[in-house]
Write a protein that holds these residues in place. Sequence first.
Motif, mmCIF file in Angstrom:
data_model
loop_
_atom_site.group_PDB
_atom_site.id
_atom_site.type_symbol
_atom_site.label_atom_id
_atom_site.label_comp_id
_atom_site.label_asym_id
_atom_site.label_seq_id
_atom_site.Cartn_x
_atom_site.Cartn_y
_atom_site.Cartn_z
ATOM 1 N N ASP A 195 0.796 -1.196 -0.079
ATOM 2 C CA ASP A 195 -0.370 0.487 0.144
ATOM 3 C C ASP A 195 0.704 1.112 -0.064
ATOM 4 O O ASP A 195 0.490 1.853 -0.563
ATOM 5 N N ASP A 196 1.990 0.998 1.121
ATOM 6 C CA ASP A 196 3.174 2.416 0.458
ATOM 7 C C ASP A 196 3.444 2.482 -0.189
ATOM 8 O O ASP A 196 3.906 3.901 -1.158
ATOM 9 N N VAL A 197 3.514 1.568 -1.706
ATOM 10 C CA VAL A 197 4.210 1.370 -2.853
ATOM 11 C C VAL A 197 3.146 2.125 -3.416
ATOM 12 O O VAL A 197 3.681 3.006 -4.304
ATOM 13 N N ALA A 198 2.008 1.414 -3.737
ATOM 14 C CA ALA A 198 0.506 2.507 -4.528
ATOM 15 C C ALA A 198 0.741 4.072 -4.185
ATOM 16 O O ALA A 198 0.437 4.600 -4.916
ATOM 17 N N ASP A 199 0.499 4.483 -2.270
ATOM 18 C CA ASP A 199 0.784 5.616 -2.548
ATOM 19 C C ASP A 199 1.854 5.990 -2.910
ATOM 20 O O ASP A 199 1.641 7.339 -3.109
ATOM 21 N N ALA A 200 3.307 6.074 -2.966
ATOM 22 C CA ALA A 200 4.336 6.508 -3.082
ATOM 23 C C ALA A 200 4.525 6.891 -4.505
ATOM 24 O O ALA A 200 4.388 7.673 -4.723
ATOM 25 N N LEU A 201 3.699 6.119 -5.317
ATOM 26 C CA LEU A 201 3.764 6.640 -7.484
ATOM 27 C C LEU A 201 2.670 6.508 -7.550
ATOM 28 O O LEU A 201 2.542 6.872 -8.595
ATOM 29 N N GLY A 202 1.522 6.358 -6.749
ATOM 30 C CA GLY A 202 -0.075 6.629 -7.011
ATOM 31 C C GLY A 202 -0.598 5.216 -7.260
ATOM 32 O O GLY A 202 0.001 5.033 -8.584
ATOM 33 N N ARG A 203 -2.003 5.281 -6.962
ATOM 34 C CA ARG A 203 -2.443 3.598 -7.252
ATOM 35 C C ARG A 203 -3.643 4.006 -9.093
ATOM 36 O O ARG A 203 -3.388 2.779 -8.648
ATOM 37 N N GLU A 204 -2.744 5.183 -9.423
ATOM 38 C CA GLU A 204 -3.590 4.596 -11.045
ATOM 39 C C GLU A 204 -2.403 4.354 -11.369
ATOM 40 O O GLU A 204 -2.114 4.207 -13.174
ATOM 41 N N HIS A 205 -0.708 4.391 -11.131
ATOM 42 C CA HIS A 205 0.428 4.062 -12.249
ATOM 43 C C HIS A 205 0.110 2.860 -12.980
ATOM 44 O O HIS A 205 -0.230 1.857 -11.934
#
Length: 713
Positions: A195-205
């Motif tokens: 979840d931290d990875v998704a938040d750092a890069l953007g969940r639409e990445h």
Amino acid sequence: MARSRRRTGRTQKTPDTSGATDDDSQVQAMLDGDENVEQTQDDKCPACKDGEPDEAQVGADKEQWVRCDACKTWFHWRCAGEGDLDAVDKWFCKPCLDKDSTRVITMKPPARKSARKKPQRDYAGLNSGQELDPNRWLRMMEGKPIKKDPFRRMKGSEVGVEWLENDESAMKEPIVIEEDEGLGMKMPPADFTVDDVADALGREHPVEVIDVATQSNVPHWTLGKWADYWNTEPAKRDKTRNVISLEISGSGLADRVLPPRIVRELDWVEKFWPSTKKGRGHAYPKVQLYCLMGVGGAWTDWHVDFAGSSVYYHILHGQKVFYFIRPTPANLAAYERWSGTEIQNHSWLGDMCDEVFKVELQAGNTMIIPTGWIHAVYTPKDTLVFGGNFLHSYNVPMQLKIREIEIATHVPKKFRFPYFTKLCWYAGEKYLRDLKGKEEFLPRVLEGIEALADFLVSEARTMEHGTDSAKRQAKEDIPGDRIKDAPALARELRWRARHAAGYSSDDDSRGSRKSKVASVNGETNGIGSKRKRSAADSTEDSADIFRNFKRRGWDREVELPTERDSRTVRARRPVSQEKSQEWTQLWVEGHEGAEGADGADEAHVERRRDVIVKVRRTAKGVERQRVERVLEEWVWAGDASGVAPPVHASKTEPEDVTMTEGASCSPKPEPSTSGEHASMGAAPDAPTAGAASSSNGGTLDGDGMAQVAVENS
């Protein structure tokens, strides 16, 4: 049914042939885009308003027409209709609606959707006969001979350049660093989550997800969707999936990850790619920072990382099991036969190779995988990993070999090392400057530079003799900001690399490289060192200046015992305040006048003398060569403050000395050199004047010790 079309004549609805009228031929001409149809009918409709400005009309390629299902008259949809034309089933113009009140414009029914979850058919798996079971690889391994790994466990502080320089096995086998202390690496905390990875890069990445059962990509995934999948209970996940190619360079997350120090010191992208052409907005090889996320049961089949790049691999949390196969020629040949073929889906690569090793990694472990190692990876439980790829100079031949295998097995360019050839040109340009500057390299690095030069020469040949498309691609790969004449650079780099490594000559043939000159006492010489040729070397089938020319061997070669002596003398010590360079000339010439000068101090001189004598018969008599090397080390007693760096002065090794029976020996005149390098036509054995001296012509070290190396005959 309503008829519609664009002005280009491409139909959007299938014309209804029932009830056609006499104007259908004209209608069909309009549908076919017939330019002979009357312009007023193409540009006007009964509903168009007089005086309407031209700019209000839609472009010709976007104009939509609709035909009344009653009177068969065509109208602009923008003039006579409302809403979405594609949703209309039957349409009537306003006059026809007013004429008959029973006529009603109807819409198409919505597409039917089932509430049941549609089963996903794996057509790729069905076509290849694969089982839709991600555990089939584990079953395939059952009963196979797998050995415990023999790889070295090292401390982080031990993994450095010194290790590479002093250990011949360094970067030839995988190593495991169980604790990252001293490794010079930075990673997110252990509680960092997906979840931290998704938040750092953007969940639409967007993210490339692999279906483990088929080892194929699954399209249309985002980090948000992946995080939701990750957080699903393992028993409720529909499939076993894996993420192994999420590159994070240039993102906020990249600021929290720093590769190990040894990786940054070796990485070609770090060393050779211009810093002004990296970062956001620039195209460069982004392979240094990867985030890998695999759920329990994930499997990555046998592979070699692109272009034979080495890998660093740190487990933040979770567990991984690696299976390794050595990159021997036989194993690589087996891998090439296996990769990308039908047998890949049904056979265990280990059965085709000599041995398989198993390595288990736990959270906090770091592993470095060197060039060319064939490996597969199993994930026993959900695991988050950070790692990256890098090319380096300690195994360039293997890197190029892996690239050839990628081409032979038709690996798509998408999965190859990005900008590989351009990076090689950058590396070659830098190494050429280093060789011109007389920089010394380890034998492994020199071998890598020579292999790199051979590759660049092949690129030059492609530019000169390849097909038009190959020429165009080869020229596009040259970095024009650094290189103006690529073929000349490639050939000069090869020439300098071969001579630095001790090979006697260079030509543009495609044969094997030339015989290597033996080094003194088994030690490898660097740039500018004198090299001694044995009789065996002289008789090998190697070209000298001209192709097919063979140098005659010596009948006898004797190396006399080394003579050593020491003495104490009074001599003036050069000091750093001296502006004049006269003292350097005295030391280079070896004049005794350097001793006993004003301000002389007591100095201890250690002297070493090596002599080699070679003889052979000639058509006129006997030829004898006597090579003498004298090395002196001068050390002054007392305080050495204010002293300049060490002096290395030398005379050049003479050419062969010819003596007929009863005649005195006289040395042949030494060849003169000018510019940055000797002419390609000079004799290969003729050394460059001052080659054994330091690049600055001689210095004095801080301990007050001068080294004077004198060679004469």
